[in-house]
Design a protein around this motif. Structure first.
Motif, PDB file in Angstrom:
ATOM      1  N   PRO A  32      25.835  27.349  31.940  1.00  0.00           N
ATOM      2  CA  PRO A  32      25.008  26.082  32.980  1.00  0.00           C
ATOM      3  C   PRO A  32      25.126  25.099  33.810  1.00  0.00           C
ATOM      4  O   PRO A  32      24.721  24.455  33.525  1.00  0.00           O
ATOM      5  CB  PRO A  32      24.738  25.588  31.645  1.00  0.00           C
ATOM      6  CG  PRO A  32      25.807  25.651  30.284  1.00  0.00           C
ATOM      7  CD  PRO A  32      26.185  27.150  31.236  1.00  0.00           C
ATOM      8  N   ILE A  33      26.807  25.333  33.942  1.00  0.00           N
ATOM      9  CA  ILE A  33      26.899  23.977  34.571  1.00  0.00           C
ATOM     10  C   ILE A  33      27.458  24.650  36.254  1.00  0.00           C
ATOM     11  O   ILE A  33      28.254  23.917  36.746  1.00  0.00           O
ATOM     12  CB  ILE A  33      28.013  23.254  34.466  1.00  0.00           C
ATOM     13  CG1 ILE A  33      29.633  24.091  33.521  1.00  0.00           C
ATOM     14  CG2 ILE A  33      27.386  22.110  32.988  1.00  0.00           C
ATOM     15  CD1 ILE A  33      30.757  22.892  33.411  1.00  0.00           C
ATOM     16  N   THR A  34      27.579  26.346  36.793  1.00  0.00           N
ATOM     17  CA  THR A  34      28.037  26.350  37.999  1.00  0.00           C
ATOM     18  C   THR A  34      26.669  26.986  38.181  1.00  0.00           C
ATOM     19  O   THR A  34      26.156  27.905  37.601  1.00  0.00           O
ATOM     20  CB  THR A  34      28.920  27.294  37.464  1.00  0.00           C
ATOM     21  OG1 THR A  34      29.078  28.461  36.665  1.00  0.00           O
ATOM     22  CG2 THR A  34      30.725  26.474  37.163  1.00  0.00           C
ATOM     23  N   MET A  48      26.187  19.931  39.063  1.00  0.00           N
ATOM     24  CA  MET A  48      26.288  20.330  41.019  1.00  0.00           C
ATOM     25  C   MET A  48      25.502  19.072  40.603  1.00  0.00           C
ATOM     26  O   MET A  48      24.859  19.515  42.106  1.00  0.00           O
ATOM     27  CB  MET A  48      24.837  21.919  40.578  1.00  0.00           C
ATOM     28  CG  MET A  48      26.504  22.769  40.509  1.00  0.00           C
ATOM     29  SD  MET A  48      25.108  24.464  40.419  1.00  0.00           S
ATOM     30  CE  MET A  48      23.265  24.515  39.966  1.00  0.00           C
ATOM     31  N   THR A  90      30.766  28.011  30.769  1.00  0.00           N
ATOM     32  CA  THR A  90      30.675  27.241  32.288  1.00  0.00           C
ATOM     33  C   THR A  90      29.175  27.565  33.036  1.00  0.00           C
ATOM     34  O   THR A  90      28.656  27.422  33.934  1.00  0.00           O
ATOM     35  CB  THR A  90      31.486  27.478  33.690  1.00  0.00           C
ATOM     36  OG1 THR A  90      31.731  29.368  33.180  1.00  0.00           O
ATOM     37  CG2 THR A  90      33.314  27.318  33.002  1.00  0.00           C
TER      38      THR A  90
END
Length: 118
Positions: free
Chosen positions: A35-37, A1, A33
């Motif tokens: 932790p990254i969305t 992000m 996904t």
């Protein structure tokens, strides 16, 4: 992000009956996904696909833009569902609720402490 790009990723999964069974080609994409969305969805019913995608696009563009992810098992992708046309709107469950003013929070904490005999 880090780059604040509003991206919606749409992926497929093994059939619902094979989810969680470590089936061939099954991937815990939701866990990978998370932790990254900004948000991700595991949509298991055909009638929930369109509303989840609508919400995913809203979330990707709202606030600080960022990625959202939607994955659905093969049977949800191939299932039939009635699609109701609707104008773009803000999903109800993502409307921010303003918190109380700090002074009211302090007053409430004092009342709770007094009720507990502190």
């Amino acid at each position: 992000m880090m780059d604040s790009s509003p991206i919606v990723c749409i992926t497929g999964q093994v059939p619902s009956s094979a989810l969680g069974s470590d089936a061939f080609q099954e991937t815990d994409i939701t866990g990978i996904t998370l932790p990254i969305t900004k948000h991700n969805y595991l949509v298991t019913r055909a009638e929930d696909v369109a509303p989840a995608l609508h919400e995913a696009f809203f979330i990707a563009r709202s606030g600080r833009p960022g990625p959202s992810w939607s994955t659905s098992p093969k049977d949800a992708q191939q299932g039939l569902a009635r699609l109701e046309a609707r104008l773009p709107s803000r999903p109800a469950k993502h409307r921010p609720v303003p918190g109380p003013p700090p002074r009211r929070s302090r007053a409430a904490a004092l009342l709770i402490d007094a009720a507990n005999g502190r």
